[in-house]
Design an enzyme around this catalytic site. Sequence first.
Site, short mmCIF file in Angstrom:
data_model
loop_
_atom_site.label_atom_id
_atom_site.label_comp_id
_atom_site.label_asym_id
_atom_site.label_seq_id
_atom_site.Cartn_x
_atom_site.Cartn_y
_atom_site.Cartn_z
N GLY A 53 0.82 -1.20 0.00
CA GLY A 53 0.00 0.00 0.00
C GLY A 53 0.85 1.25 0.00
N GLY A 54 0.16 2.38 0.03
CA GLY A 54 0.86 3.65 -0.02
C GLY A 54 1.73 3.91 1.19
N GLY A 56 3.10 1.29 3.14
CA GLY A 56 3.98 0.20 3.47
C GLY A 56 3.49 -1.14 2.96
CB VAL A 58 0.22 -5.84 5.12
CG1 VAL A 58 -0.38 -6.67 6.26
CG2 VAL A 58 -0.16 -4.37 5.27
CG ASP A 168 -6.36 6.58 3.47
OD1 ASP A 168 -6.89 7.14 2.49
OD2 ASP A 168 -5.51 5.66 3.35
#
Length: 441
Positions: A53-54, A56, A58, A168
């Site tokens: 994702g933006g 980091g 997972v 977000d």
Amino acid sequence: MRVCPRCSIETHESVCPDDGAETIGVQEAAAPTYPAGTLIAGRYRVEGVIGLGGFGAVYRCTQLNMNQVVAVKILRSEHLTSIEHVKRFTREAQAVSKLKHPNTIHIFDFGAHTDGALFLAMEYLEGETLGHRLDTVGTLPWETLLHIMVQVCHSLTEAHNMPLVHRDLKPENIMLLPVAGDPNFVKLLDFGIAKIQSKETTPSQSQLTETGMIMGTPTYMSPEQAKGDPIDGRSDLYSLGIMMYEALTGRPPFQGETPMTVLVAHIKDPPAAMPRDGSIPHVPASVERAVLKCLEKNPDQRPQSAMALVELLLQARRTAAEPGTTAVTRSPLENMATIGMEGVDTGAVLSVRDPTGLSQVQDRPLQTPAKVKVAPSRAPLWMGLGAVGFVAAAAVAVALMADKPAPVPAQTPTIAAQPAAAPAAPQPQVAAPALPVVAAP
């Protein structure tokens, strides 16, 4: 330079000289992609990558001391390349870890890996995101959507009371899980850029809020967030309005070729009414009004809290479920039948008690009963028969009192010959009252 996650003191030591907590270093290089078998912070073994994702990556990991599967998020370096970013991360990670609502993902650990990368450890979930669901089916039935959004609001209520703003909210951050027969049990994800709203902050803390910095996903940003103005929980409710509009129509209300075009549309353009030409599944007017209420440009004109939005959505569902029907609350002895009235507005107003308790009294226009629908009674059978017998007896009495016997003709009319039959004793006859007949709708 290193930062203490408890007191935010800056130090070069690996242990805080004030409170003894392990300090976190400022990340100077991009976090690598960890292969399977990597031990993060010595206690989480990487099994595979869940997603990127933006903010980091997972990973699916095994927590060694508990032998359970968890998710570990490694934050990207560009968001943590200064002392201020690291301080904000530690402060907000502590706040997010206190969220315990069942509809919020549980974050139970955070810290730094041996290479300096910062991480969050959280529960591992198996399901699909709302974003994936919309990509698959296009739109959602409005009943399903309201069920999902009410759960999101319950999660946000706890966060906003901290007070913590998500900032977000988007379909990719709403996970749908099959739980106890519910295929759409919600877990709200990724408070990674959440913002703490505090009335009592120190000068150093106030600098960490970074007013004027735009963070989030442009498609779902509120106007005040797009302008870089201060925000509160009502900004999250605007984002929910964008998601609801998209889930019902198949597209977000504001689109553009560039992120800046979308941000300007959030600030200036009104959302278009939902199409009524059959191109999308039917959306009740009450549901559309609730969605557009969330999309007001002025936060003061939106629902003022997540629980206020819950009440608005539940009211919209009640109104949409029985259009044109006025429900009358009765005691068990009176509940002989449920009668729905449809017809012409008489101008009178009927106050109705709301059985849910969310709204004590509702005033609805009283309708002239052009059609009457009688549902099966929940009262005992003997009570129903007794009531019918009483009504029939009253009708017979009224008919007898109102009608006089017709005079007997002087001569008996001629009757055509019929086959012989045994003579029968004369019997008194009473005309049965005419009962009203209601045409089925």
